[in-house]
Design a protein around this motif. Structure first.
Motif, PDB file in Angstrom:
ATOM      1  N   PRO A 697       0.812  -1.224   0.000  1.00  0.00           N
ATOM      2  CA  PRO A 697       0.000   0.000   0.000  1.00  0.00           C
ATOM      3  C   PRO A 697       0.845   1.274   0.000  1.00  0.00           C
ATOM      4  O   PRO A 697       0.477   2.260  -0.649  1.00  0.00           O
ATOM      5  CB  PRO A 697      -0.810  -0.130   1.293  1.00  0.00           C
ATOM      6  N   GLY A 701       0.838   4.086  -2.972  1.00  0.00           N
ATOM      7  CA  GLY A 701       0.614   5.501  -2.671  1.00  0.00           C
ATOM      8  C   GLY A 701       1.724   6.385  -3.205  1.00  0.00           C
ATOM      9  O   GLY A 701       1.476   7.464  -3.761  1.00  0.00           O
ATOM     10  N   PHE A 711      -3.062  12.478  -2.011  1.00  0.00           N
ATOM     11  CA  PHE A 711      -3.757  11.671  -1.006  1.00  0.00           C
ATOM     12  C   PHE A 711      -5.048  12.354  -0.576  1.00  0.00           C
ATOM     13  O   PHE A 711      -5.135  13.585  -0.533  1.00  0.00           O
ATOM     14  CB  PHE A 711      -2.873  11.484   0.232  1.00  0.00           C
ATOM     15  N   ARG A 715      -5.031   8.328   1.888  1.00  0.00           N
ATOM     16  CA  ARG A 715      -5.308   7.184   1.025  1.00  0.00           C
ATOM     17  C   ARG A 715      -5.366   7.629  -0.434  1.00  0.00           C
ATOM     18  O   ARG A 715      -5.517   8.823  -0.730  1.00  0.00           O
ATOM     19  CB  ARG A 715      -6.640   6.511   1.396  1.00  0.00           C
ATOM     20  N   ARG A 721      -1.544   3.962   0.501  1.00  0.00           N
ATOM     21  CA  ARG A 721      -1.564   4.597   1.827  1.00  0.00           C
ATOM     22  C   ARG A 721      -0.347   5.506   1.970  1.00  0.00           C
ATOM     23  O   ARG A 721       0.735   5.201   1.464  1.00  0.00           O
ATOM     24  CB  ARG A 721      -1.519   3.542   2.938  1.00  0.00           C
ATOM     25  N   TRP A 732      -1.995   0.864  10.462  1.00  0.00           N
ATOM     26  CA  TRP A 732      -2.462  -0.029   9.394  1.00  0.00           C
ATOM     27  C   TRP A 732      -1.445  -1.111   9.045  1.00  0.00           C
ATOM     28  O   TRP A 732      -1.803  -2.148   8.502  1.00  0.00           O
ATOM     29  CB  TRP A 732      -2.854   0.760   8.147  1.00  0.00           C
TER      30      TRP A 732
END
Length: 734
Positions: A697, A701, A711, A715, A721, A732
């Motif tokens: 993730p 990102g 973002f 996210r 992320r 997370w």
């Protein structure tokens, strides 16, 4: 955190831990060290209760000025004892029985002559900066500056009964200042001397030399009883019982002497089964069918694994084992190396490690045969004392972390700072004083107070007028500053610069008259909710380099909108960090403090922009290489989360590495980051599934932002992320 009082919870916890170790640890040396920690923590608690200690202050010990080096234990707690105090040292006791008498002797003509001889020859060692004070007096008097010498004596004189102000004579003191080492020869020798024999290794050696040959004899004896089908025959060969009885008697004698290996006593082991069956026959009892079956199974398995005793196959195996057993035990080889190290200067490093680790010589042979090589585990310990230039040690892989690098850097800083003193004796004294001062442990401080600086030492102040800082010395200091920055980024591109290293960078920056803002890592558990003004300056400097770059977009930083430095910029910077962390001002738990501190690190780049933009640091291989290494570090760290009972520190380290990665990719000379990010995807695809689940993730990102995206609430639409280290909830990555 508004309360500026430090509680006793941490000292109580440390005392309890030290007490448990002192009572329960199996090693006497470890217990003794723990007992020392117990005594020191008891002094801390007693001083806090009595009021003689003010934890969090620059002057934590009542009655001692800030320049006195305090004894400091873990966490920055002063114990109430001066590091240069305590019982007379050996060189003091050789002069007089009381410290004030030693002080008085140094002011006589004879004492001054001794000090001047040390100054000129350089044969002295400073364990603490206070030990330079009377050398400074001697230099001032020799220079004809009686006023400054008198003023210095008046300032330090009241502490003459308590503190050691004299250096320890040391012929090895005058050595190449560019040569550094992690551990001294004496420390390495002591570590090796404390090694004991390895019980497991010695048990294996006993098995190879005693019990394996005995098992071969017992197996051969039973093989004489086998019939054509491999079973134990009904009639035993002539003389078998006598030979079996002799073997059993020898077993008892061997077992009484050779007690390291206990495998032969286990009932289900092959040797135990052969021996028990022999005892049954020798005692006149018939072997039951079950025992006969076990004997056949044991004999078959031993023959299948090793061959028949006396066969070529079996002899070759036993020869290999015999040679393995002949290798001298490490603790015996350690004695040889310790004896060699004892001939070296115990306070210095070892320039020629290979010479210390050559095979055992003829004159050293005894318990160990001549020609025996020194094994790698011993060589590895000796290498810790390797002496050389910092870059040599780094290239040789002898500096495992930025923290270790920081321990060695004061040697470089000392020489750069002392270069401004034209007189050779004074230059050497100032360099030695700085090196001793750099070993001063940091205090726990509150209310934005700063650590004591070496220019606050009275003898350094007295000698500063003799400093002649010109363009050459400033240029040399800047060159050392740049070289140190390159060593740090080349050696540890994924690591946050540790505070001791930041302090050395700041010291070099002052010597170069650069006036740069160097920011330290702050402790979340004592964070007061405020940053000093240099943080705002550092953020503006970062903006000069990073405005509009991938770094600014990734972390959503509008650098031009930052509050201008100066005036009320400190309060505005505090508010900005709290707003970015979504943490209102007030009493905050440690995790909330951490989120605010992390935002300050993001805005300032925690000194990376200062190194690159102001100092001019450039890695030899370009910016793509440290970016690749930072990503590799993130992958490696992500593999340590599963099964980790305390994963949050690891996640923070991943976030540090990731921030460095984003920074490196954002520099003007780094080029388009997207091809590198594509390469990272390929590296990630080859990683274990758990690592892919955690780093995936973050990489998605980063790629999304590199392609121009932004973002939304940390996210991206495709499941990417933003990677941060601190959070007040469940991270997370967990």
């Amino acid at each position: 955190m508004e309360n500026n009082q430090v509680g006793d919870g941490y000292p109580q916890g440390q005392l309890g831990s030290a007490f448990v170790t002192a009572v329960t640890h199996e090693d006497a040396t470890t217990r003794a060290r723990a007992e020392g920690r117990v005594r020191r923590w008891l002094r801390v608690l007693a001083g806090m209760v009595s009021g003689t200690l003010t934890i969090g202050s620059r002057t934590p010990v009542a009655g001692l000025p800030a320049w006195v080096t305090p004894q400091v234990v873990r966490g920055g707690f002063a114990t109430g004892t001066a590091a240069a105090g305590g019982p007379l040292r050996a060189h003091e006791a050789a002069v007089a029985g009381k410290r004030e008498a030693v002080f008085a002797h140094c002011l006589t003509d004879a004492g001054q002559a001794e000090l001047c001889a040390l100054l000129d020859g350089g044969g002295y060692r400073l364990e603490f900066p206070e030990q330079a004070a009377l050398l400074a007096v001697a230099w001032l008097l020799r220079a004809g500056d009686r006023a400054r010498a008198h003023g210095l004596l008046q300032e330090i004189g009241p502490y003459a009964p308590e503190l050691c102000f004299t250096p320890a004579p040391d012929p090895a003191g005058a050595q190449d200042p560019s040569v550094v080492w992690r551990t001294s020869a004496g420390e390495v020798g002591a570590a090796l001397a404390g090694r004991r024999e390895n019980a497991r290794v010695e048990a294996k050696r006993e098995a190879l030399t005693v019990w394996n040959p005995f098992a071969d004899e017992l197996l051969s004896l039973w093989l004489e009883t086998r019939d054509d089908g491999g079973a134990v025959a009904a009639v035993f060969p002539p003389g078998w019982h006598a030979r079996a009885g002799a073997l059993l008697g020898r077993y008892e004698a061997l077992a009484a002497v050779h007690t390291r290996c206990g495998k032969h006593r286990r009932p289900k082991e092959n040797l135990a089964i052969l021996r028990a069956a022999a005892r049954e026959v020798v005692d006149g009892r018939d072997l039951p069918p079950r025992t006969r079956g076990m004997l056949r199974h044991v004999a078959d398995s031993m023959l299948a694994r090793r061959g028949r005793p006396g066969s070529a196959e079996h002899a070759a195996l036993r020869l290999v084992q015999e040679r393995e057993a002949e290798v001298p035990a490490h603790h015996l080889l350690t004695r040889v190396v310790v004896a060699r190290i004892a001939r070296l200067d115990p306070e210095a490093g070892i320039r020629d490690v290979d010479a210390v680790c050559v095979p055992v010589g003829v004159d050293e042979a005894g318990l160990v045969p001549a020609g025996t090589p020194i094994p790698e585990p011993i060589r590895r310990v000796v290498r810790r004392a390797t002496a050389g230039r910092v870059d040599e040690l780094l290239d040789a892989g002898l500096l495992p972390s930025a923290e270790v690098l920081a321990e060695l850097v004061p040697q470089l800083t000392a020489e750069a700072g002392a270069a401004a003193y034209p007189d050779p004796a004074l230059r050497a004294l100032m360099a030695a004083t700085y090196r001793a001062f750099s070993r001063r442990r940091s205090l726990l401080l509150l209310d934005l107070e700063h650590q004591v600086r070496w220019t606050e030492l009275p003898w350094v102040r007295a000698l500063r007028p003799y400093r002649q800082s010109g363009d050459d010395t400033r240029t040399e200091a800047h060159a050392t500053l740049r070289r140190l920055g390159e060593l740090a980024l080349d050696g540890f591109p994924a690591t946050l610069l540790p505070n001791p290293l930041v302090r050395e960078l700041a010291a070099l920056s002052r010597e170069a008259d650069a006036g740069l803002p160097w920011v330290e890592e702050l402790a979340a558990d004592i964070f007061m909710g405020r940053f000093s003004p240099k943080f705002a300056r550092a953020a503006h400097l970062a903006g000069e380099l990073l405005t509009g770059t991938l770094y600014a977009r990734y972390y959503d930083i509008d650098y031009p909108a930052l509050p201008p430095p100066g005036g009320s910029s400190g309060a505005a910077f505090d508010a900005l960090c709290r707003a970015r962390a979504d943490q209102p001002r007030g009493h905050s738990p440690v995790a909330a403090n951490g989120t605010v501190i992390e935002q300050a690190q993001i805005l300032t780049t925690h000194n990376l922009a200062t190194l690159v933009h102001s100092v001019g640091v450039t890695p030899a291989a370009g910016w793509a290489e440290p970016a690749r290494r930072a990503f590799a570090a993130a992958l490696r760290l992500a593999g340590r989360i599963d099964g980790n009972p305390r994963p949050l520190p690891t996640i923070k380290d991943i976030a540090y590495a990731w921030r460095h990665l984003v920074f490196f990719l954002s520099l003007p000379d780094a080029g388009d980051p997207r091809p590198l990010i594509d390469g990272f995807h390929a590296d990630l695809a080859a990683a274990p599934a758990a690592v892919r689940a955690r780093i995936g993730p973050a990489l998605v990102g980063l790629g999304y932002v590199a392609a121009g995206g932004r973002f939304t609430d940390d996210r991206t639409p495709a499941g990417g992320r933003r990677l941060l280290g601190w959070t007040t909830g469940q991270h997370w990555m967990r």
